[in-house]
Design a protein around this motif. Structure first.
Motif, mmCIF file in Angstrom:
data_model
loop_
_atom_site.group_PDB
_atom_site.id
_atom_site.type_symbol
_atom_site.label_atom_id
_atom_site.label_comp_id
_atom_site.label_asym_id
_atom_site.label_seq_id
_atom_site.Cartn_x
_atom_site.Cartn_y
_atom_site.Cartn_z
ATOM 1 N N VAL A 1 0.871 -1.170 0.000
ATOM 2 C CA VAL A 1 0.000 0.000 0.000
ATOM 3 C C VAL A 1 0.911 1.224 0.000
ATOM 4 N N ASP A 2 0.837 1.972 -1.060
ATOM 5 C CA ASP A 2 1.780 3.060 -1.317
ATOM 6 C C ASP A 2 1.141 4.395 -0.940
ATOM 7 N N LEU A 3 1.666 5.002 0.127
ATOM 8 C CA LEU A 3 1.121 6.267 0.632
ATOM 9 C C LEU A 3 2.121 7.411 0.508
ATOM 10 N N ARG A 4 3.096 7.269 -0.346
ATOM 11 C CA ARG A 4 4.055 8.356 -0.552
ATOM 12 C C ARG A 4 3.328 9.582 -1.123
ATOM 13 N N GLY A 5 3.504 10.711 -0.472
ATOM 14 C CA GLY A 5 2.866 11.950 -0.929
ATOM 15 C C GLY A 5 1.388 12.057 -0.629
ATOM 16 N N CYS A 6 0.812 11.073 0.039
ATOM 17 C CA CYS A 6 -0.619 11.112 0.375
ATOM 18 C C CYS A 6 -0.802 11.999 1.604
ATOM 19 N N ARG A 7 -1.551 13.088 1.429
ATOM 20 C CA ARG A 7 -1.665 14.084 2.491
ATOM 21 C C ARG A 7 -2.765 13.782 3.499
ATOM 22 N N GLY A 8 -3.551 12.742 3.296
ATOM 23 C CA GLY A 8 -4.551 12.397 4.296
ATOM 24 C C GLY A 8 -5.914 12.140 3.689
ATOM 25 N N GLY A 9 -6.957 12.542 4.419
ATOM 26 C CA GLY A 9 -8.315 12.297 3.950
ATOM 27 C C GLY A 9 -9.241 11.922 5.088
ATOM 28 N N SER A 10 -10.047 10.907 4.865
ATOM 29 C CA SER A 10 -11.159 10.597 5.753
ATOM 30 C C SER A 10 -10.886 9.403 6.675
ATOM 31 N N PRO A 11 -11.226 9.541 7.971
ATOM 32 C CA PRO A 11 -11.087 8.416 8.891
ATOM 33 C C PRO A 11 -11.909 7.195 8.500
ATOM 34 N N SER A 12 -13.045 7.401 7.830
ATOM 35 C CA SER A 12 -13.861 6.240 7.461
ATOM 36 C C SER A 12 -13.108 5.312 6.512
ATOM 37 N N MET A 13 -12.369 5.880 5.555
ATOM 38 C CA MET A 13 -11.599 5.053 4.637
ATOM 39 C C MET A 13 -10.388 4.433 5.318
ATOM 40 N N VAL A 14 -9.790 5.170 6.264
ATOM 41 C CA VAL A 14 -8.658 4.604 7.016
ATOM 42 C C VAL A 14 -9.087 3.318 7.706
ATOM 43 N N GLY A 15 -10.173 3.393 8.455
ATOM 44 C CA GLY A 15 -10.624 2.220 9.186
ATOM 45 C C GLY A 15 -11.044 1.085 8.271
ATOM 46 N N TYR A 16 -11.743 1.426 7.188
ATOM 47 C CA TYR A 16 -12.235 0.390 6.283
ATOM 48 C C TYR A 16 -11.078 -0.326 5.591
ATOM 49 N N LEU A 17 -10.095 0.432 5.099
ATOM 50 C CA LEU A 17 -8.974 -0.203 4.412
ATOM 51 C C LEU A 17 -8.123 -1.008 5.387
ATOM 52 N N ALA A 18 -7.930 -0.495 6.599
ATOM 53 C CA ALA A 18 -7.181 -1.274 7.590
ATOM 54 C C ALA A 18 -7.891 -2.594 7.886
ATOM 55 N N SER A 19 -9.221 -2.580 7.885
ATOM 56 C CA SER A 19 -9.974 -3.799 8.192
ATOM 57 C C SER A 19 -9.821 -4.862 7.113
ATOM 58 N N ALA A 20 -9.279 -4.489 5.960
ATOM 59 C CA ALA A 20 -9.045 -5.469 4.896
ATOM 60 C C ALA A 20 -7.838 -6.345 5.177
ATOM 61 N N PHE A 21 -7.099 -6.026 6.267
ATOM 62 C CA PHE A 21 -5.867 -6.767 6.544
ATOM 63 C C PHE A 21 -5.787 -7.306 7.972
ATOM 64 N N VAL A 22 -6.866 -7.171 8.741
ATOM 65 C CA VAL A 22 -6.866 -7.667 10.124
ATOM 66 C C VAL A 22 -8.154 -8.440 10.381
ATOM 67 N N ALA A 23 -8.132 -9.212 11.453
ATOM 68 C CA ALA A 23 -9.309 -10.008 11.807
ATOM 69 C C ALA A 23 -10.450 -9.096 12.259
ATOM 70 N N PRO A 24 -11.689 -9.491 11.969
ATOM 71 C CA PRO A 24 -12.830 -8.702 12.434
ATOM 72 C C PRO A 24 -12.800 -8.539 13.950
ATOM 73 N N GLY A 25 -13.102 -7.338 14.404
ATOM 74 C CA GLY A 25 -13.125 -7.084 15.836
ATOM 75 C C GLY A 25 -11.774 -6.778 16.456
ATOM 76 N N ALA A 26 -10.720 -6.729 15.662
ATOM 77 C CA ALA A 26 -9.388 -6.437 16.205
ATOM 78 C C ALA A 26 -9.377 -5.052 16.857
ATOM 79 N N ASP A 27 -8.799 -4.980 18.044
ATOM 80 C CA ASP A 27 -8.758 -3.717 18.784
ATOM 81 C C ASP A 27 -7.473 -2.969 18.421
ATOM 82 N N ILE A 28 -7.490 -2.362 17.232
ATOM 83 C CA ILE A 28 -6.292 -1.683 16.735
ATOM 84 C C ILE A 28 -6.552 -0.241 16.322
ATOM 85 N N TYR A 29 -7.793 0.178 16.322
ATOM 86 C CA TYR A 29 -8.155 1.439 15.666
ATOM 87 C C TYR A 29 -7.987 2.640 16.589
ATOM 88 N N ASN A 30 -7.523 3.743 16.016
ATOM 89 C CA ASN A 30 -7.336 4.978 16.769
ATOM 90 C C ASN A 30 -8.683 5.564 17.193
#
Length: 310
Positions: free
Chosen positions: A161-190
């Motif tokens: 996942v290439d985030l070079r130069g990515c200035r940010g955006g929306s927390p909803s997409m952060v959480g959703y994309l992170a959930s594509a790589f961890v088990a459901p219910g994982a307690d990892i989110y900010n």
């Protein structure tokens, strides 16, 4: 011209100039007021505002033209919070936004810059922005777009996942994309703390088929900021991804622009994240890569790691 007339003319010109262009101290007061009213930590916001007013009272900004004043205030404030910035655009065209999920002008292609499979069967997903969507919208095109990108790369043996130069955006997409790589219910989110509420990046609806074992590499550089850093920090803290590249920008605290009038606006952070694992965040420090390399060499470095993974 008689001396009395000259004096009168000078007084009139001075009065006109004062009316036509507010003096810098008034603009600094407006910036300080916005910080005191909106900064997520009220006590610290008051301290920052009071210190700024003292600088103005000393005459530090008196001789500055509007753009120079905005630049000077940004330079003065940025070390205190990496999101602070003052703008002057000649019009008061910005408005105030609350902390938490917020809408931006839609990025091109929903923030997805590259979706490709590289030699060695390595998936490469590059984002220019974390596009906002509402979980209640079953037909959100932003979520459909990231779902399609992930589906296209679902068979790869490793992911970048290439985030070079990515200035940010929306927390909803952060959480959703992170959930594509961890088990459901994982307690990892900010969790983001504002003056009045607490908001989590944990997705209301996680990604349906997460790849919890695929080797994962996240590329960052000094241009990686805000929500992009949140994604990298979340997965690094959970020991789920290897971070490759340069130390990131260190802009953790979200917020929004406040219109001050007369063409000025200021970005004030009205929330601050806390990670459940580290109990802190990346403000000012940035994210230290696990594998340090230059921005232009980061993809090659990650590819070498991915091809060597089993």
């Amino acid at each position: 011209m008689p001396k009395l007339l000259r004096v009168a003319a000078l007084l009139l010109l001075s009065a006109f100039a004062a009316h036509a262009a507010p003096v810098p101290r008034e603009r600094v007061d407006a910036v300080a007021d916005a910080i005191a009213a909106n900064y997520f930590d009220p006590a610290r916001g008051k301290t920052i505002a009071d210190d700024l007013r003292r600088d103005a009272a000393s005459g530090k900004f008196d001789a500055l033209a509007p753009q120079a004043l905005a630049d000077a205030l940004t330079t003065r404030l940025r070390p205190l919070d990496r999101h602070f910035r003052v703008r002057w655009e000649g019009t008061g065209a910005t408005d105030t936004q609350p902390a938490g999920p917020r809408r931006h002008s839609p990025p091109a292609n929903h923030g997805i810059a590259t979706v490709e499979t590289l030699p060695g069967d390595i998936g490469h997903l590059r984002l220019s922005e974390f596009a906002h969507f509402e979980f209640g919208d079953a037909n959100a095109p932003e979520r459909a777009a990231i779902d399609a990108a992930l589906a296209k790369l679902a068979g790869t043996r490793a992911m970048i996942v290439d985030l070079r130069g990515c200035r940010g955006g929306s927390p909803s997409m952060v959480g959703y994309l992170a959930s594509a790589f961890v088990a459901p219910g994982a307690d990892i989110y900010n969790t983001f703390h504002t003056r009045t509420q607490t908001l989590s990046e944990a997705p209301d609806t996680p990604y349906a088929t997460p790849r919890t074992q695929v080797p994962l590499y996240v590329l960052v550089d000094k241009g990686t900021a805000s929500a992009a850093e949140s994604f990298a920090y979340t997965l690094q803290s959970a020991k789920r991804a290897t971070i490759v590249g340069e130390r990131s920008a260190g802009a953790a605290n979200p917020g929004g622009m406040t219109d001050l009038g007369d063409g000025y606006s200021v970005f004030v952070s009205d929330g601050s994240p806390v990670n459940p694992i580290t109990r802190t965040n990346w403000e000012s420090t940035g994210i230290a890569p696990d594998v340090v390399t230059t921005s232009d060499q980061a993809l090659d470095a990650a590819l070498r790691l991915a091809r060597a993974s089993r």
